[in-house]
Enzyme design. Structure first.
Site, PDB file in Angstrom:
ATOM      1  N   ARG A  36       0.373  -1.290   0.270  1.00 52.24           N
ATOM      2  CA  ARG A  36      -0.461  -0.009   0.101  1.00 52.24           C
ATOM      3  C   ARG A  36       1.219   1.312   0.382  1.00 52.24           C
ATOM      4  O   ARG A  36       0.445   2.189  -0.696  1.00 52.24           O
ATOM      5  CB  ARG A  36      -1.038   0.110   1.455  1.00 52.24           C
ATOM      6  N   LYS A 197     -19.018 -14.443   4.159  1.00 51.00           N
ATOM      7  CA  LYS A 197     -20.179 -14.107   4.831  1.00 51.00           C
ATOM      8  C   LYS A 197     -20.898 -13.397   3.620  1.00 51.00           C
ATOM      9  O   LYS A 197     -20.578 -13.053   2.223  1.00 51.00           O
ATOM     10  CB  LYS A 197     -20.718 -13.030   5.453  1.00 51.00           C
ATOM     11  N   GLY A 350      -8.395  -7.139   0.195  1.00 48.71           N
ATOM     12  CA  GLY A 350      -7.877  -7.883   1.187  1.00 48.71           C
ATOM     13  C   GLY A 350      -7.705  -9.271   1.110  1.00 48.71           C
ATOM     14  O   GLY A 350      -6.220  -9.830   0.802  1.00 48.71           O
ATOM     15  N   GLY A 373     -14.052  -3.104   0.102  1.00 48.35           N
ATOM     16  CA  GLY A 373     -15.620  -2.762   0.607  1.00 48.35           C
ATOM     17  C   GLY A 373     -15.416  -1.452  -0.912  1.00 48.35           C
ATOM     18  O   GLY A 373     -16.981  -1.310  -1.258  1.00 48.35           O
TER      19      GLY A 373
HETATM   20  P1  ADP Z   1     -11.949 -10.307   1.123  1.00 49.97           P
HETATM   21  O1  ADP Z   1     -11.253  -9.831   2.239  1.00 49.97           O
HETATM   22  O2  ADP Z   1     -11.155 -11.136  -0.367  1.00 49.97           O
HETATM   23  O3  ADP Z   1     -12.895  -9.217   0.609  1.00 49.97           O
HETATM   24  P2  ADP Z   1     -13.467 -11.888   3.154  1.00 49.97           P
HETATM   25  O4  ADP Z   1     -13.356 -11.211   3.634  1.00 49.97           O
HETATM   26  O5  ADP Z   1     -14.848 -11.443   2.103  1.00 49.97           O
HETATM   27  O6  ADP Z   1     -12.297 -11.595   1.142  1.00 49.97           O
HETATM   28  O7  ADP Z   1     -13.535 -12.857   2.921  1.00 49.97           O
HETATM   29  C1  ADP Z   1     -12.130 -13.948   3.051  1.00 49.97           C
HETATM   30  C2  ADP Z   1     -11.636 -14.841   4.408  1.00 49.97           C
HETATM   31  O8  ADP Z   1     -13.449 -15.519   3.732  1.00 49.97           O
HETATM   32  C3  ADP Z   1     -10.726 -15.716   4.170  1.00 49.97           C
HETATM   33  O9  ADP Z   1     -10.531 -15.384   5.824  1.00 49.97           O
HETATM   34  C4  ADP Z   1     -11.850 -16.960   4.591  1.00 49.97           C
HETATM   35  O10 ADP Z   1     -10.773 -17.638   5.148  1.00 49.97           O
HETATM   36  C5  ADP Z   1     -12.951 -16.837   4.563  1.00 49.97           C
HETATM   37  N1  ADP Z   1     -13.819 -17.762   4.182  1.00 49.97           N
HETATM   38  C6  ADP Z   1     -13.849 -18.767   2.886  1.00 49.97           C
HETATM   39  N2  ADP Z   1     -14.717 -19.580   2.434  1.00 49.97           N
HETATM   40  C7  ADP Z   1     -14.588 -20.359   4.282  1.00 49.97           C
HETATM   41  C8  ADP Z   1     -15.538 -21.173   4.544  1.00 49.97           C
HETATM   42  N3  ADP Z   1     -15.730 -22.184   3.229  1.00 49.97           N
HETATM   43  N4  ADP Z   1     -16.106 -21.119   5.618  1.00 49.97           N
HETATM   44  C9  ADP Z   1     -15.320 -20.325   6.949  1.00 49.97           C
HETATM   45  N5  ADP Z   1     -14.411 -19.468   6.048  1.00 49.97           N
HETATM   46  C10 ADP Z   1     -14.028 -19.028   4.836  1.00 49.97           C
HETATM   47 MG    MG Z   2     -11.192  -9.803   4.681  1.00 52.98          MG
END
Ligand code: ADP
Ligand code: MG
Length: 393
Positions: A36, A197, A350, A373
């Site tokens: 960053r 989620k 992230g 976000g």
């Molecule tokens: P980003 O940061 O790229 O936006 P998110 O924060 O939405 O992504 O999601 C990442 C998280 O989702 C990771 O910590 C990963 O462990 C979790 N994750 C992915 N698949 C599963 C699953 N099947 N069960 C629980 N957690 C999950």
């Molecule tokens: Mg994340």
């Protein structure tokens, strides 16, 4: 309407209040990843070359409106100094008399870094008087913090009520790349959405359906969709109160004639830890005491095929608990498939960026968005406060 950038304004000897995104991951007191900071260098160097006076502002962590010594920006100033080869003075606050005096004494080309703006509760409340004090440190506002552009905070948007706002180069690049996904994506356009989620990403799932040709859902969020289809998901991460929302998205896809793909098999285990025994099952066969932690091999194949046929791909959210090697396979295969298409590819978020780095394919993705976000809200078609406030050309 196109937004003005720092190329569109005379910068000579101007004080630039420049908001950057330096919320870097740490390992103890060391910066674990300075991506960053590096991402801000084109803007910082340009302002230096133009003989501007550069007053950098940033947030770091969640101090919740109080001074937290471990969240001071000294290590960041040090790394930035190393990267640009000149001393970056870190001030002890972001407003106040001392700061005003330091800024008044600045020479053209000089760089100072204000202290963590979130030490003041007024920052996140976007309080007008606080924004005015920040704005008094600049003749213009340069916004290069795309990652926080979806927040209407004093240093990301509030200051623009007092001084004219221009995009820095990182901001410009993000608006351009994500704007391409919104306005004229080459088709087929596939979006791959995963992560933990559904609730975080409902809005983007909804609005993506209007824009994409296919929507591939994996990761933890797929669990709630499978639950909605009547499968029991054992101990998997699920959001039962989002079942209706998931059904709504499934229906919307059908009504619009869009392809919605869910995993057809799952890697399950007792818990997301190294060393556990992993089984592949079909949805519906998730044993009671187990959790779905990755998409299975057949799903990986189907997702990869769909991605291979696309000309535009947007990806946010890992396909499994990629932090644990045993549940990384789906995420790595999706990364590889996206890296190999001859088209426009964007990855944001992230964890998603960390996963792409792990895959070794980061260099093959056309645009790595620094916003999680922010990129999602941008793709929802929302006006981000930190973008909206920029001067229009
Ligand atoms: P980003 O940061 O790229 O936006 P998110 O924060 O939405 O992504 O999601 C990442 C998280 O989702 C990771 O910590 C990963 O462990 C979790 N994750 C992915 N698949 C599963 C699953 N099947 N069960 C629980 N957690 C999950
Ligand atoms: Mg994340």
């Amino acid at each position: 309407m196109p937004k003005a950038t720092i190329r569109d304004v005379d910068l000579k000897e101007k004080r630039c209040f420049c908001r950057v995104d330096y919320n870097v991951p740490m390992k103890g007191t060391e910066i674990a990843d300075d991506t960053r900071i590096r991402a801000s260098l084109p803007t910082v160097r340009y302002l230096m070359d133009k003989n501007a006076k550069i007053v950098l502002a940033a947030h770091f962590g969640r101090p919740k409106g109080k001074v937290v010594d471990s969240l001071r920006l000294d290590p960041i100033a040090k790394r930035l100094s190393e990267l640009i080869g000149v001393e970056v003075k870190k001030l002890d606050d972001c407003i106040g008399e001392e700061v005003e005096q330091e800024v008044a004494a600045m020479k053209p080309g000089q760089v100072v870094l204000l202290e963590n703006v979130r030490f003041h509760p007024e920052e996140e409340k976007n309080e007008k008087q606080f924004a005015a004090k920040l704005a008094s440190l600049g003749d213009i506002f340069v916004n290069d913090a795309f990652g926080t552009a979806h927040r209407a905070h004093a240093s990301t948007a509030g200051v623009a009520e007092f001084i004219p706002a221009y995009a820095g180069f990182l901001m410009e690049k993000e608006i351009h790349a994500l704007g391409k996904l919104l306005s004229a994506p080459e088709r087929p356009f596939a979006a791959v959405i995963g992560g933990a989620k559904v609730s975080d990403k409902l809005g983007v799932l909804e609005s993506l359906l209007d824009r994409v040709d296919s929507l591939l859902i994996g990761g933890g969020m797929a669990n709630t969709f499978l639950l909605a289809q009547g499968y029991s998901m054992g101990k998997s991460l699920i959001e039962p109160d989002k079942v209706d929302a998931a059904l709504g998205i499934i229906k919307k896809a059908k009504d619009l004639g869009k392809k919605l793909m869910l995993p057809v098999d799952l890697a399950v285990a007792e818990k997301p830890e190294a060393g556990v025994s992993v089984k592949v099952v079909q949805p519906g066969d998730v044993p009671e005491g187990m959790m779905a932690l990755d998409i299975g091999p057949e799903s990986r194949k189907l997702f990869s095929e769909e991605i291979s046929n696309a000309k535009t791909v947007f990806w946010n959210g890992p396909m499994g608990v990629f932090e644990v090697e045993a549940f990384r396979g789906g995420t790595l295969e999706v990364a590889a498939a996206i890296a190999h298409i001859d088209g426009f590819t964007v990855v944001g978020g992230g964890d998603s960026l960390a996963a792409v780095e792990l895959s070794g394919y980061a260099g093959k993705i056309k645009h790595l968005s620094t916003g999680g976000g922010a990129s999602l809200e941008f793709l929802e078609g929302k006006q981000l406060p930190g973008v909206k406030c920029l001067v229009e050309l």
